[in-house]
Every structure is written in structure tokens, then in C-alpha cells.
Design a protein around this motif. Structure first.
Motif, short mmCIF file in Angstrom:
data_model
loop_
_atom_site.label_atom_id
_atom_site.label_comp_id
_atom_site.label_asym_id
_atom_site.label_seq_id
_atom_site.Cartn_x
_atom_site.Cartn_y
_atom_site.Cartn_z
N HIS A 124 0.85 -1.19 0.00
CA HIS A 124 0.00 0.00 0.00
C HIS A 124 0.89 1.24 0.00
CE1 HIS A 124 -3.70 2.18 0.30
NE2 HIS A 124 -3.27 2.85 1.34
N MET B 136 1.32 5.28 0.13
CA MET B 136 0.65 6.51 0.58
C MET B 136 1.47 7.78 0.35
SD MET B 136 -1.69 5.72 3.89
CE MET B 136 -2.24 7.44 3.94
N ARG C 135 -4.95 -5.12 3.41
CA ARG C 135 -5.57 -4.45 4.57
C ARG C 135 -4.54 -4.26 5.69
NH1 ARG C 135 -8.73 -0.79 5.60
NH2 ARG C 135 -9.64 -1.45 3.65
N ILE D 150 -2.30 -1.36 4.77
CA ILE D 150 -3.01 -0.09 5.00
C ILE D 150 -2.95 0.27 6.49
CG2 ILE D 150 -5.29 1.02 5.01
CD1 ILE D 150 -5.95 -0.68 2.47
N HIS E 261 0.24 1.76 7.98
CA HIS E 261 0.59 3.16 7.69
C HIS E 261 0.29 4.08 8.86
CE1 HIS E 261 2.15 3.62 3.61
NE2 HIS E 261 1.39 2.60 3.25
N ASP E 262 -0.66 3.72 9.73
CA ASP E 262 -0.91 4.56 10.90
C ASP E 262 0.32 4.58 11.82
OD1 ASP E 262 -3.38 5.15 9.90
OD2 ASP E 262 -4.53 4.41 11.61
N ALA F 250 2.23 7.48 10.67
CA ALA F 250 1.60 8.72 11.13
C ALA F 250 1.86 8.96 12.61
CB ALA F 250 0.09 8.66 10.87
N ALA G 252 -4.31 -2.81 14.54
CA ALA G 252 -3.78 -1.84 15.51
C ALA G 252 -2.30 -2.11 15.76
CB ALA G 252 -4.56 -1.92 16.82
N HIS G 253 -1.93 -3.38 15.88
CA HIS G 253 -0.54 -3.66 16.21
C HIS G 253 0.35 -3.76 14.98
CE1 HIS G 253 -1.41 -3.26 20.30
NE2 HIS G 253 -2.37 -4.14 20.23
N ALA H 223 0.16 -1.19 13.17
CA ALA H 223 0.53 0.23 13.34
C ALA H 223 1.51 0.42 14.49
CB ALA H 223 -0.72 1.07 13.56
#
Lengths: 337, 337
Positions: free
Chosen positions: B46, B48, B258, B261, B264-265, B268, B305-306, B308
Motif C-alpha cells: 500500500h 501513501m 488491509r 493499510i 501506515h498509521d 503517522a 492496531a498492532h 501500526a
């Protein structure tokens, strides 16, 4: 804590030419927010959640023909809420606002929904859901000074342990460009750090706009443990954060897509976790061009970064502004000890 | 501060069946990192960032036919570094590793690059760049215990005000699934909060794995001011963070997308700003399936979540592990006062 300044309203309507209208049904515990463009706006969308619900988003792809939209709709109601766009279209058509083709006026109105069907509201609406009429009313209500918190698409919103809400924020960049966000926060995750009242978005807060608490110190040991809405009930799609990021800069449709991508980091910074497979997280971008200035190459760093920071602030402000109502399943932020 | 546990190596190679090899050229101030799959792995990507440099990424789209890869390459060298995949292919072919078709063995090796051409290294390489041979060497070096910091694709990496580096981390989820990240950090933005030594990723830190400083208190007033690499020199594409997120869970190709994706958090959360138009930020996902367990619906919250949180930790660890070298343009984290 930032040295940046918010615009005069600290709201999406600091972008001249954008109006926001809410329609809320307290018994339904749901509603619609319409963002109406006084002139057609360049628009794009970027979807990052795994469970989106949308209408007219293919039109927004950079390679497709229509470049501008007349309104954006954020709605409660899950897939039923997509009817809200029909109401906004009807309202705009009556006002003569839309794309003209052969004497016909066709309002271009992309829409996205969030899931608020299991929130204590009365969803026994008979054959047709009420979102078409709520959409009409929201467009009719579009103004520059609009309410936030438990209104419009935020009426029935919830996050992991709290009521969600509709939030907005704006930033004046040093070069004079304004960037602003509007968001309906209904995430599976939480905007708060652990069990505290402190917002993950705190490093971006301007002028105590969501309580001025800063970050907790020390950081709770369970700060990043997962707090998940309805986990025990196993409703995997009962979520979604939907938003608009807007600017008065002159952007192409492809550049607007880049702005929408950048703004997603605001979700990541303000919600833990964000962008899950059970959120339909997405962001529309609008560019009015009213400033007359196209960003130079180097301006893109600020534009992208503050698309993210403004979005993070809008998320926290939406939670901060939530108000209690009869039948609520979760408390509001202001009631936390 | 998290209650989660890292795997035994706290590295990508906590996923059984994945090996990592580095090849570094100190004079060039650049290098290559190869992730070799002992058995073919389900893979996805993915993108970004606004300025990616890639090879064999179209193949990874969920709708395309080939589902597994034999290696992933992260390389310095900007567009020249894509040659590294040729070297990895040659190495794997010699070992008989690849997709078999009519008696031929074709190693499937997606690759991504970062920009390290203006970092004090000697880039006067004559007609052909050295990345093909560095790629061969990296694949040859693939092992379970590998170096991090200023090695491989991280050799010449820089962030806004510091040397960048190659970082890795892993997490054992409560259900027994392991998730792990490897990242070459060369972002336009910064992993540090303001001018402090504190990492944005601090809330996710496990066992003082990147210094144990936590978040600064009070938060500096200029914490979110933009610190941008080479801003005065105006090299808008001189950046990029490239990574792999991997798991031993059984995933489809679309589910691997998925996971990419979600990871990528972590960018951030660990870098400010991330995903700029001048970063080629992207994440490959690998799923070995070695655990034999496909995630249930509800497992996806933790997995995403993990993805990320593990990525955020790997980013901080890459910066933390950087070592000084002759000709460096920027200091290393460990030298900060």
C-alpha cells in the motif's frame, strides 16, 4: 500548544463559499450534515477504512470527467443514510444549483454514511427511512455559523467508551492559505488516552479549543491498550469516521486527492486505533480556489501536514462538544470525572 | 509502556521463514536490505507517499494472478536502486528459489527505493550503479540475526535533523499471532518531538527498546512546528520511508493489503509529518501462514492496531540504532545532548 492560528470561526466555514447545515432527529438518534458549495468545488475522496458506505465517489476519481461538486453529505443511518444525498439534491435543484446539461440542472452530491443503528434510538421507521427528508432539511439549513457535537451526522455517533460527535476546526497557514476540517466521529477506537480525559490530539491543540488538558503525565501504562466499541457484542461494522478537509487554495482534482490522503494522518493521530477493517473511514477533499493561489511545490509540506493536524483537532472538538440526550448508551466527554 | 510483549528477537525474523540480509557500501553511503522468504509468502503493498519508486508492485494487486513472492527488496539509490531486485533475483535463481513455469525458475521480487543521493556519499559510479551487486550480496547475507541502524537500505538514510536508519520490531499478540516490522526511515519529517530527544512513538515503546524516555513533559510549545529535511535546499523528492509488515497468520492477498493499510498509521504516529507529497512512503505486507491460523473477524482489530504500533516502534528503533560515519551530513540520535 501549536503556534499556528485557527481561522475566525475555527470551523469549516472559514473557507469562504462553504456552508454547513445540520438536521437532527432526537428520537431516531441520528441525523445528516450537508456541506453546500456556493460555487462548484474541485473535489476528491480517499477511503482507508475497511467498511465504507458511499455514493458518487467513483465520479471523484482524478481520471473521471466531472471535476466539481455542489455539496457533500455526511449521514448517519448506515446504508439507509445514503438517501440523504437525494434530499440534498432535491433542495439544490429547487434553488437551481447543479451541473447544467441540456437545460437540466443536476446537483452533484457525493455522500458517505456512518453506522448508528444500535445506539438507543428508535429505528422503527416503516417502509422508507427518514434520511431523504433529513438531507433536504440539512441542505436548507446550510449557514456559516453551525452547531457541533451531538447534531447532524454526529447526533447518534459513538466511539469506544463515549458519545461521538460532529467536530470542526480550521488553520490559517503562514502563507495565507486556510485549511479546515469537518468530521463526524463514530470510530471503533478511542480519541482518549487510556482511561483519562486527555485527547490523543493534544499536541495539536490551539488555544484550549478542546479543554486544554495537554497530554497526561505520566503516560498511563495502559495508554495503548485497545478500547473497542461493542467488543463484547461483536458488531464488527458498527463504526466509521467520515470527514471533509477543505481549502481555499487552487487545486486540481488529483491534488485534492493528495490532500485527502494527507488528512488521514489526522485520524491516526487522534484515534487509537483508526482505519480498522470495521470502520468505513474516509475523507472528502474540497478546494474552492477562492484564494486564487495554487500551492507551490514547497507549500505542499504545510498543506499536507496541517490537513492532518486540523483533522486531528476537529476530531477532538467533536467529542469535546457532545451533549447528553435521553436514551444515550454512553456518557459524554464533559461528564467524565 | 505497553503491556504487550515483543517476540524473542524483537525483529522481523520473529516471523519463522523470513530472513533479512543487508549489504552496505560506506563510500557510497547507501545499501540494500533483502527480505528473503524461505517459502513463498502471500504479499501486498500500500503506497501513501506522493513520490514512490517501485518495481513489481502491480503484480501485488489483489486482482492479479501471482499471489506469493520470494523476496522483498528495500534499497537506497533512488530510481537507480531498483536494480537491487535484479541482484536478489540472480541470487535466488542460483539457489533454485522462485516461481516455476515450464522448467524455468522466476524469483518474484517486488522492490522499493528511498532517495539518498544527496547525503555526503560518493555517487560517481560510472555507467552502471552498484545496486545490482549490492542486491545479490544482501540476498546472500540473509539470516535470522541481522544488524539495524546505519546498514542496508538505512546506510545513507536521513530524517529532518538526524541520520535515519533501518529499524525492526515485533509483537506477540494475545492470541499467539506474531506481527513484525522492518523499515528504512528516510522521511522528510522528524521522528522526534520538537527539538527534544523524545520519540513521537513513545506511547508504544516496549521495555525501553528505544531509550525509554517516554514523552517530554511539559510538551514543548513548538512540538508540532514543521522540521523538514533540506527545506532551504528545496529537494522535494529527497525522502521516503519504506517498510515491510509481516505476520505468521494465514491471510489472503486482499487481507495482506488491509494489513499494509493499517500499518501506515504507524508512520503517522511515529513521524511528523508523514506521507507527504515528497515521500514515497509505502509498506509491503507479507503473510507466511506458518501459524496455521486465519484471523477471525474480531482478531482484525488487534492485527491492524498492532501492525501500526509495531511499525511505529520499528521506526523509532531505526533512528535510535543509527551509527556515525565519515562524511555524515547530520548527527546520530545517540549523540544528542
Amino acid at each position: 500548544m501549536s503556534i499556528l492560528k485557527a481561522g475566525p470561526r475555527n470551523a469549516l466555514t472559514d473557507i469562504a463559499g462553504l456552508l454547513v447545515g445540520n438536521a437532527s432527529d432526537e428520537r431516531l438518534k441520528s441525523g445528516v450534515t450537508a456541506i453546500v458549495c456556493e460555487k462548484p468545488c474541485i473535489a476528491a475522496v480517499h477511503v482507508m477504512g475497511g467498511a465504507p458506505g458511499t455514493r458518487e465517489t467513483d465520479l471523484l476519481s482524478p481520471e473521471n470527467t466531472v471535476e466539481t461538486v455542489n455539496a457533500i453529505v455526511l449521514s448517519g443511518g448506515s446504508a439507509f443514510g445514503l438517501d440523504a444525498a437525494s434530499g440534498v439534491q432535491a433542495n439544490l435543484r429547487a434553488r437551481g444549483i447543479g451541473f447544467e446539461l441540456g437545460g437540466q440542472v443536476i446537483p452533484i452530491v457525493p455522500a458517505a454514511i456512518l453506522f448508528d443503528l444500535i445506539n438507543g434510538g428508535d429505528k422503527d421507521w416503516g417502509t422508507y427511512p427518514p434520511y431523504r427528508e433529513l438531507g433536504f432539511e440539512a441542505a436548507q439549513n446550510a449557514v456559516t455559523e453551525f452547531a457541533t457535537g451531538s447534531v447532524g451526522a454526529g447526533t447518534g455517533a459513538m466511539v469506544a467508551t463515549l458519545k461521538g460527535g460532529l467536530g470542526t476546526a480550521s488553520t490559517r497557514l503562514p502563507n495565507g492559505t486556510t485549511i479546515a476540517a469537518l468530521v463526524a466521529v463514530n470510530a471503533v477506537g478511542t480519541p482518549l488516552i487510556g482511561d483519562s480525559r486527555h485527547f490523543w490530539a493534544a499536541p495539536f491543540e490551539i488555544d484550549s479549543e478542546f479543554g486544554g488538558l495537554g497530554l497526561p503525565h505520566p503516560m498511563p501504562g495502559d495508554a495503548t491498550d485497545l478500547r473497542i466499541k461493542f467488543r463484547e457484542r461483536n458488531h464488527p461494522s458498527a463504526n466509521t469516521t467520515i470527514a471533509v478537509i477543505a481549502t481555499d487554495a487552487v487545486l486540481t482534482k488529483a491534488q485534492a486527492k493528495r490532500l485527502a490522503i494527507a488528512a488521514h494522518d489526522g485520524f491516526a493521530r487522534a484515534i487509537w486505533p483508526a482505519h480498522t477493517p470495521f470502520d468505513g473511514d474516509l475523507i472528502f477533499a474540497l478546494a474552492t480556489g477562492a484564494s486564487g493561489k495554487a500551492p507551490a511545490m514547497d507549500d505542499w509540506i504545510d498543506l499536507g501536514a496541517h490537513a492532518a493536524s486540523t483533522m486531528a483537532r476537529a476530531i477532538a472538538r467533536g467529542i469535546h462538544d457532545a451533549k447528553p440526550a435521553k436514551g444515550d448508551l454512553l456518557p459524554v466527554w464533559s461528564s467524565l470525572g
